[in-house]
Design an enzyme around this catalytic site. Structure first.
Site, PDB file in Angstrom:
ATOM      1  N   ASN A  10       0.861  -1.187   0.000  1.00 18.24           N
ATOM      2  CA  ASN A  10       0.000   0.000   0.000  1.00 18.24           C
ATOM      3  C   ASN A  10       0.897   1.236   0.000  1.00 18.24           C
ATOM      4  OD1 ASN A  10      -1.854   1.999   0.414  1.00 18.24           O
ATOM      5  ND2 ASN A  10      -2.362   1.415   2.522  1.00 18.24           N
ATOM      6  N   TRP A  11       1.023   1.831  -1.179  1.00 23.64           N
ATOM      7  CA  TRP A  11       1.920   2.993  -1.299  1.00 23.64           C
ATOM      8  C   TRP A  11       1.308   4.265  -0.694  1.00 23.64           C
ATOM      9  CZ3 TRP A  11       4.110   2.907  -7.030  1.00 23.64           C
ATOM     10  CH2 TRP A  11       4.939   1.794  -7.174  1.00 23.64           C
ATOM     11  N   HIS A  92      -9.884   1.003   4.826  1.00 26.48           N
ATOM     12  CA  HIS A  92      -8.610   1.309   5.475  1.00 26.48           C
ATOM     13  C   HIS A  92      -8.848   2.359   6.560  1.00 26.48           C
ATOM     14  CE1 HIS A  92      -4.527   2.595   6.184  1.00 26.48           C
ATOM     15  NE2 HIS A  92      -4.125   1.490   5.586  1.00 26.48           N
ATOM     16  N   GLU A 162      -6.021  -5.016  10.706  1.00 24.07           N
ATOM     17  CA  GLU A 162      -5.148  -3.857  10.820  1.00 24.07           C
ATOM     18  C   GLU A 162      -5.535  -3.028  12.045  1.00 24.07           C
ATOM     19  OE1 GLU A 162      -2.897  -2.904   7.069  1.00 24.07           O
ATOM     20  OE2 GLU A 162      -4.516  -1.484   7.287  1.00 24.07           O
ATOM     21  N   GLY A 168       0.781   3.161  10.272  1.00 21.38           N
ATOM     22  CA  GLY A 168       1.219   4.470   9.792  1.00 21.38           C
ATOM     23  C   GLY A 168       2.214   5.183  10.691  1.00 21.38           C
ATOM     24  N   SER A 209       2.764  -1.463  10.596  1.00 24.10           N
ATOM     25  CA  SER A 209       4.193  -1.342  10.946  1.00 24.10           C
ATOM     26  C   SER A 209       5.022  -2.575  10.600  1.00 24.10           C
ATOM     27  CB  SER A 209       4.361  -0.997  12.424  1.00 24.10           C
ATOM     28  OG  SER A 209       3.798   0.277  12.693  1.00 24.10           O
TER      29      SER A 209
END
Ligand code: PGA
Length: 246
Positions: A10-11, A92, A162, A168, A209
């Site tokens: 996931n860019w 997300h 997640e 992040g 992470s």
């Protein structure tokens, strides 16, 4: 990296230069075909063509919950289908933080299934307390996100556990393997309730992470089918060290 587990990159909005996007695509394109076929690159939308041109599996980072039409700024599932996008991340936490609700995620899943695109559905609690209250939040997310979907439709999805606190730049820390496995088993049990106590055959990813120090541990868990990698998938060096260590 031997087995056929998925690595979803996931860019986010981190990769912003065409030259950087090309470098990562070129690196992945040169990996052996066995490894390459299990990597899904989810770039910012304008780079999707670059990913498919490199003959890599492309994923979108989002999709409109509505059908194609007069919805400025949205990306219709019909367009993703035409662009040969195979996967799409929905739910997300960074989207949820902007107000995307479970109901919207449910509609997004439906739009994707209509176009035969695999939804990668992100679920996870915002905070984890010691008493296990966080499982209630996860439970509500599951019920609302998959409301009115058949077991067959749910089985077409990939679920990414997640936990928000692990994701992040503001992450507290990655989840431990135990925490991730415990939550995934809880989600499986919850879904089994919808299916006469039979656990549906859904693939599970862990995300939050992930880097070269912890990727292998999650990757080799018998109940985890792959990884959702954010920041560490946005540079060749970081991603290379992950792939090498699997
Ligand atoms: P991170 O992001 O790896 O940068 O924590 C994970 C994700 O956004 O899915």
């Amino acid at each position: 990296m031997k087995s056929a587990k998925l690595l979803v990159c996931n860019w986010k909005a981190i990769v912003t230069k065409t030259s950087d996007a090309k470098k990562i695509v070129t690196y992945i394109s040169k990996l052996s075909s066995g490894v390459k076929k299990n990597i899904v690159v989810c770039p910012p939308a304008p780079f999707i063509g670059l990913v498919t041109l490199g003959k890599l599996s492309a994923g979108s980072q989002t999709v409109s919950n509505e059908h194609a039409g007069s919805t400025t700024g949205k990306i219709a599932a019909e367009l993703l289908n035409d662009l040969k996008v195979n996967y799409c991340i929905v739910g997300h936490s960074e989207e949820r933080a902007r107000g995307v609700l479970n109901k919207t995620v449910n509609e997004q899943i439906q739009r994707l299934l209509e176009q035969k695109i695999t939804p990668i559905v992100c679920l996870g609690e915002v905070e984890r307390d010691m008493q296990g209250e966080y499982l209630k939040d996860v439970s509500v997310m599951i019920n609302e996100t998959f409301a009115n979907l058949t077991i067959k439709q749910i089985e077409t999805c990939i679920i990414a556990y997640e936990p928000v606190w692990a994701i992040g730049a503001k992450a507290k820390r990655p989840a431990t393997l135990h925490e991730a496995e415990e939550a995934i088993l809880f989600i499986k049990k919850n879904l089994a309730h919808k299916n006469k106590e039979k656990v549906p055959t859904v693939k599970f990813l862990y995300g939050g992470s992930i880097d070269e120090t912890n990727a292998s541990e999650f990757y080799h868990s018998p109940i985890i089918d792959g990884l959702l990698i954010g920041r560490a998938s946005t540079s060749v060096d970081a991603f290379k060290s992950i792939v090498k260590n699997l």
